[in-house]
Design an enzyme around this catalytic site. Sequence first.
Site, mmCIF file in Angstrom:
data_model
loop_
_atom_site.group_PDB
_atom_site.id
_atom_site.type_symbol
_atom_site.label_atom_id
_atom_site.label_comp_id
_atom_site.label_asym_id
_atom_site.label_seq_id
_atom_site.Cartn_x
_atom_site.Cartn_y
_atom_site.Cartn_z
ATOM 1 N N LYS A 53 0.122 -1.860 8.947
ATOM 2 C CA LYS A 53 -0.768 -1.135 7.908
ATOM 3 C C LYS A 53 -0.856 -1.881 6.798
ATOM 4 C CE LYS A 53 -2.016 3.308 6.260
ATOM 5 N NZ LYS A 53 -3.379 3.170 6.393
ATOM 6 N N GLY A 104 6.140 -4.582 3.423
ATOM 7 C CA GLY A 104 6.259 -5.809 4.913
ATOM 8 C C GLY A 104 5.159 -6.408 5.089
ATOM 9 N N CYS A 105 3.983 -5.557 5.223
ATOM 10 C CA CYS A 105 2.811 -6.137 5.819
ATOM 11 C C CYS A 105 2.078 -7.027 4.641
ATOM 12 C CB CYS A 105 1.908 -5.315 6.078
ATOM 13 S SG CYS A 105 2.552 -4.204 7.619
ATOM 14 N N THR A 106 2.397 -6.762 3.286
ATOM 15 C CA THR A 106 1.993 -7.445 2.166
ATOM 16 C C THR A 106 2.753 -8.901 2.213
ATOM 17 O OG1 THR A 106 1.356 -5.382 0.901
ATOM 18 C CG2 THR A 106 1.595 -7.491 -0.435
ATOM 19 N N GLY A 118 1.281 -11.079 4.729
ATOM 20 C CA GLY A 118 0.034 -11.564 4.602
ATOM 21 C C GLY A 118 0.035 -12.637 3.427
#
Length: 156
Positions: free
Chosen positions: A40, A45-47, A50
């Site tokens: 998401k 974690g995704c930030t 990225g």
Amino acid sequence: MSELAIGDAAPDFTLPPDSDGELSLARFAGRKLVLYFYPKDDTPGCTTEGKDFSALAAEFEAADTVVVGVSRDSVTAHAKFRNKHGLTVLLGADESGAVTEAYGVWVAKSMYGKSYMGIERATFLVGRDGRVAQVWRKVKVPGHAAAVLAAAKALG
């Protein structure tokens, strides 16, 4: 569906990106491709993932490797995510779920005793020949982008 393995042909895909034209396996033919799947936009974690891939963008480019992050978020959500965090990697919006299913990363998950379907954090390195060269499943974010870069460099 069986899991993708090293040596398998990478499943074809076409995704709308948040910028820079349509994303597809054919568009990157002859180059190495990193497809990293994440759950998401704008979650911790995704930030971090990225940002880590973006921080190594010049090194991936020098290794003739394109990096594409894929989630089921919308093109609009991707644009906000990219702008908010200064991400430089391409982001593909798999709103239909066809790509996450083709790569076998749409899986049953559980949290606090509840089961649900979601994206398994996974990365695929596709060689110049369009075949899967490396697979990382159940990715832990710290150090992951650097490990993928090392594998891309080693692939030649």
